[in-house]
Scaffold this motif. Sequence first.
Motif, PDB file in Angstrom:
ATOM      1  N   CYS A 135       6.349   9.276   8.413  1.00  0.00           N
ATOM      2  CA  CYS A 135       5.505  10.469   8.265  1.00  0.00           C
ATOM      3  C   CYS A 135       4.762  10.793   9.554  1.00  0.00           C
ATOM      4  CB  CYS A 135       4.536  10.288   7.109  1.00  0.00           C
ATOM      5  SG  CYS A 135       5.343  10.305   5.493  1.00  0.00           S
ATOM      6  N   ILE A 136       4.341   9.772  10.268  1.00  0.00           N
ATOM      7  CA  ILE A 136       3.656   9.985  11.544  1.00  0.00           C
ATOM      8  C   ILE A 136       4.609  10.627  12.541  1.00  0.00           C
ATOM      9  CG2 ILE A 136       2.583   8.844  13.523  1.00  0.00           C
ATOM     10  CD1 ILE A 136       1.522   6.739  11.501  1.00  0.00           C
ATOM     11  N   ASP A 137       5.825  10.091  12.639  1.00  0.00           N
ATOM     12  CA  ASP A 137       6.817  10.637  13.568  1.00  0.00           C
ATOM     13  C   ASP A 137       7.206  12.066  13.216  1.00  0.00           C
ATOM     14  OD1 ASP A 137       6.786   8.216  14.908  1.00  0.00           O
ATOM     15  OD2 ASP A 137       8.649   7.478  13.989  1.00  0.00           O
ATOM     16  N   SER A 138       7.205  12.391  11.932  1.00  0.00           N
ATOM     17  CA  SER A 138       7.540  13.745  11.470  1.00  0.00           C
ATOM     18  C   SER A 138       6.360  14.701  11.566  1.00  0.00           C
ATOM     19  CB  SER A 138       8.027  13.698  10.019  1.00  0.00           C
ATOM     20  OG  SER A 138       9.172  12.895   9.913  1.00  0.00           O
ATOM     21  N   LYS A 139       5.202  14.198  11.991  1.00  0.00           N
ATOM     22  CA  LYS A 139       3.962  14.975  12.119  1.00  0.00           C
ATOM     23  C   LYS A 139       3.555  15.601  10.795  1.00  0.00           C
ATOM     24  CE  LYS A 139       4.611  15.764  16.996  1.00  0.00           C
ATOM     25  NZ  LYS A 139       4.720  16.684  18.093  1.00  0.00           N
ATOM     26  N   PHE A 140       3.730  14.828   9.721  1.00  0.00           N
ATOM     27  CA  PHE A 140       3.342  15.269   8.391  1.00  0.00           C
ATOM     28  C   PHE A 140       1.843  15.082   8.178  1.00  0.00           C
ATOM     29  CE2 PHE A 140       7.579  14.603   5.906  1.00  0.00           C
ATOM     30  CZ  PHE A 140       8.144  15.628   6.620  1.00  0.00           C
ATOM     31  N   GLU A 141       1.330  15.844   7.242  1.00  0.00           N
ATOM     32  CA  GLU A 141      -0.027  15.687   6.727  1.00  0.00           C
ATOM     33  C   GLU A 141       0.123  15.566   5.217  1.00  0.00           C
ATOM     34  OE1 GLU A 141      -3.559  16.050   7.704  1.00  0.00           O
ATOM     35  OE2 GLU A 141      -2.846  15.558   9.684  1.00  0.00           O
ATOM     36  N   PRO A 142      -0.765  14.840   4.571  1.00  0.00           N
ATOM     37  CA  PRO A 142      -0.715  14.821   3.109  1.00  0.00           C
ATOM     38  C   PRO A 142      -0.895  16.241   2.560  1.00  0.00           C
ATOM     39  CG  PRO A 142      -2.097  13.061   3.915  1.00  0.00           C
ATOM     40  CD  PRO A 142      -1.769  13.921   5.092  1.00  0.00           C
ATOM     41  N   ARG A 143      -0.211  16.524   1.491  1.00  0.00           N
ATOM     42  CA  ARG A 143      -0.240  17.853   0.881  1.00  0.00           C
ATOM     43  C   ARG A 143      -1.661  18.287   0.550  1.00  0.00           C
ATOM     44  NH1 ARG A 143       0.284  20.333  -4.000  1.00  0.00           N
ATOM     45  NH2 ARG A 143       1.770  22.061  -4.107  1.00  0.00           N
ATOM     46  N   ARG A 202       6.249  19.550  -3.554  1.00  0.00           N
ATOM     47  CA  ARG A 202       6.655  20.923  -3.871  1.00  0.00           C
ATOM     48  C   ARG A 202       5.945  21.907  -2.943  1.00  0.00           C
ATOM     49  NH1 ARG A 202       2.451  22.900  -7.137  1.00  0.00           N
ATOM     50  NH2 ARG A 202       1.225  21.248  -8.101  1.00  0.00           N
ATOM     51  N   ASP A 203       6.465  23.118  -2.893  1.00  0.00           N
ATOM     52  CA  ASP A 203       5.901  24.152  -2.035  1.00  0.00           C
ATOM     53  C   ASP A 203       4.439  24.414  -2.374  1.00  0.00           C
ATOM     54  OD1 ASP A 203       8.314  24.470  -0.747  1.00  0.00           O
ATOM     55  OD2 ASP A 203       8.904  26.236  -1.886  1.00  0.00           O
ATOM     56  N   ILE A 204       3.665  24.700  -1.369  1.00  0.00           N
ATOM     57  CA  ILE A 204       2.256  25.036  -1.558  1.00  0.00           C
ATOM     58  C   ILE A 204       2.165  26.544  -1.782  1.00  0.00           C
ATOM     59  CG2 ILE A 204      -0.023  25.127  -0.481  1.00  0.00           C
ATOM     60  CD1 ILE A 204       0.759  22.593   1.090  1.00  0.00           C
ATOM     61  N   SER A 205       1.616  26.934  -2.903  1.00  0.00           N
ATOM     62  CA  SER A 205       1.497  28.354  -3.238  1.00  0.00           C
ATOM     63  C   SER A 205       0.143  28.895  -2.775  1.00  0.00           C
ATOM     64  CB  SER A 205       1.643  28.567  -4.739  1.00  0.00           C
ATOM     65  OG  SER A 205       0.565  27.992  -5.427  1.00  0.00           O
ATOM     66  N   MET A 232       0.837  -1.190   0.000  1.00  0.00           N
ATOM     67  CA  MET A 232       0.000   0.000   0.000  1.00  0.00           C
ATOM     68  C   MET A 232       0.879   1.250   0.000  1.00  0.00           C
ATOM     69  SD  MET A 232      -3.064  -1.057   2.633  1.00  0.00           S
ATOM     70  CE  MET A 232      -3.797   0.527   2.507  1.00  0.00           C
ATOM     71  N   LEU A 233       0.297   2.335  -0.431  1.00  0.00           N
ATOM     72  CA  LEU A 233       1.019   3.595  -0.496  1.00  0.00           C
ATOM     73  C   LEU A 233       0.652   4.493   0.679  1.00  0.00           C
ATOM     74  CD1 LEU A 233       0.629   4.477  -4.286  1.00  0.00           C
ATOM     75  CD2 LEU A 233       2.574   3.390  -3.158  1.00  0.00           C
ATOM     76  N   CYS A 234       1.663   5.131   1.230  1.00  0.00           N
ATOM     77  CA  CYS A 234       1.452   6.108   2.290  1.00  0.00           C
ATOM     78  C   CYS A 234       0.752   7.329   1.686  1.00  0.00           C
ATOM     79  CB  CYS A 234       2.796   6.495   2.900  1.00  0.00           C
ATOM     80  SG  CYS A 234       2.704   7.850   4.089  1.00  0.00           S
ATOM     81  N   TYR A 235      -0.291   7.814   2.350  1.00  0.00           N
ATOM     82  CA  TYR A 235      -1.027   8.971   1.840  1.00  0.00           C
ATOM     83  C   TYR A 235      -0.181  10.244   1.847  1.00  0.00           C
ATOM     84  CZ  TYR A 235      -5.595   6.601   1.973  1.00  0.00           C
ATOM     85  OH  TYR A 235      -6.665   5.768   1.769  1.00  0.00           O
ATOM     86  N   SER A 236       0.815  10.310   2.716  1.00  0.00           N
ATOM     87  CA  SER A 236       1.614  11.520   2.828  1.00  0.00           C
ATOM     88  C   SER A 236       2.806  11.531   1.881  1.00  0.00           C
ATOM     89  CB  SER A 236       2.097  11.695   4.269  1.00  0.00           C
ATOM     90  OG  SER A 236       2.813  12.895   4.405  1.00  0.00           O
ATOM     91  N   CYS A 237       3.676  10.531   1.973  1.00  0.00           N
ATOM     92  CA  CYS A 237       4.892  10.534   1.149  1.00  0.00           C
ATOM     93  C   CYS A 237       4.713   9.805  -0.178  1.00  0.00           C
ATOM     94  CB  CYS A 237       6.062   9.934   1.923  1.00  0.00           C
ATOM     95  SG  CYS A 237       5.921   8.176   2.307  1.00  0.00           S
ATOM     96  N   ARG A 239      -1.045  27.577   8.381  1.00  0.00           N
ATOM     97  CA  ARG A 239       0.198  28.344   8.304  1.00  0.00           C
ATOM     98  C   ARG A 239       1.400  27.566   8.829  1.00  0.00           C
ATOM     99  NH1 ARG A 239       2.570  32.767  11.716  1.00  0.00           N
ATOM    100  NH2 ARG A 239       3.695  34.063  10.236  1.00  0.00           N
ATOM    101  N   ASP A 240       1.273  26.932   9.991  1.00  0.00           N
ATOM    102  CA  ASP A 240       2.373  26.193  10.608  1.00  0.00           C
ATOM    103  C   ASP A 240       2.853  25.047   9.716  1.00  0.00           C
ATOM    104  OD1 ASP A 240       4.126  25.671  12.849  1.00  0.00           O
ATOM    105  OD2 ASP A 240       2.892  23.889  13.217  1.00  0.00           O
ATOM    106  N   TYR A 241       1.927  24.353   9.086  1.00  0.00           N
ATOM    107  CA  TYR A 241       2.285  23.235   8.207  1.00  0.00           C
ATOM    108  C   TYR A 241       3.029  23.716   6.966  1.00  0.00           C
ATOM    109  CZ  TYR A 241      -0.484  19.996  10.938  1.00  0.00           C
ATOM    110  OH  TYR A 241      -0.954  19.210  11.955  1.00  0.00           O
ATOM    111  N   ILE A 242       2.619  24.852   6.431  1.00  0.00           N
ATOM    112  CA  ILE A 242       3.256  25.371   5.227  1.00  0.00           C
ATOM    113  C   ILE A 242       4.634  25.954   5.545  1.00  0.00           C
ATOM    114  CG2 ILE A 242       3.090  27.103   3.404  1.00  0.00           C
ATOM    115  CD1 ILE A 242       0.037  26.691   3.520  1.00  0.00           C
TER     116      ILE A 242
END
Length: 76
Positions: free
Chosen positions: A32-40, A67-70, A1-6, A56-59
Amino acid sequence: MLCYSCGKQREKLHTVKSALLKGVDLFMCQVCIDSKFEPRYTIIMAGRQFGTEYVRDYIIKHRYVGRDISGSEIVA
């Protein structure tokens, strides 16, 4: 399965609740969980729904993969 975040294929994924979108369950790898990531895409959706201050904090801390979120992606 694919991770939703990475998006990487992982042998083991965990179900976690999105920190930004209540009621949304995500399949994510432990890295991704340990890094406290969220899917883009959840960051963009939450920004559109609740405003830029909400995400704001996530961006700023780049707590997502990709890639960066514009601003145009959130204001669309």
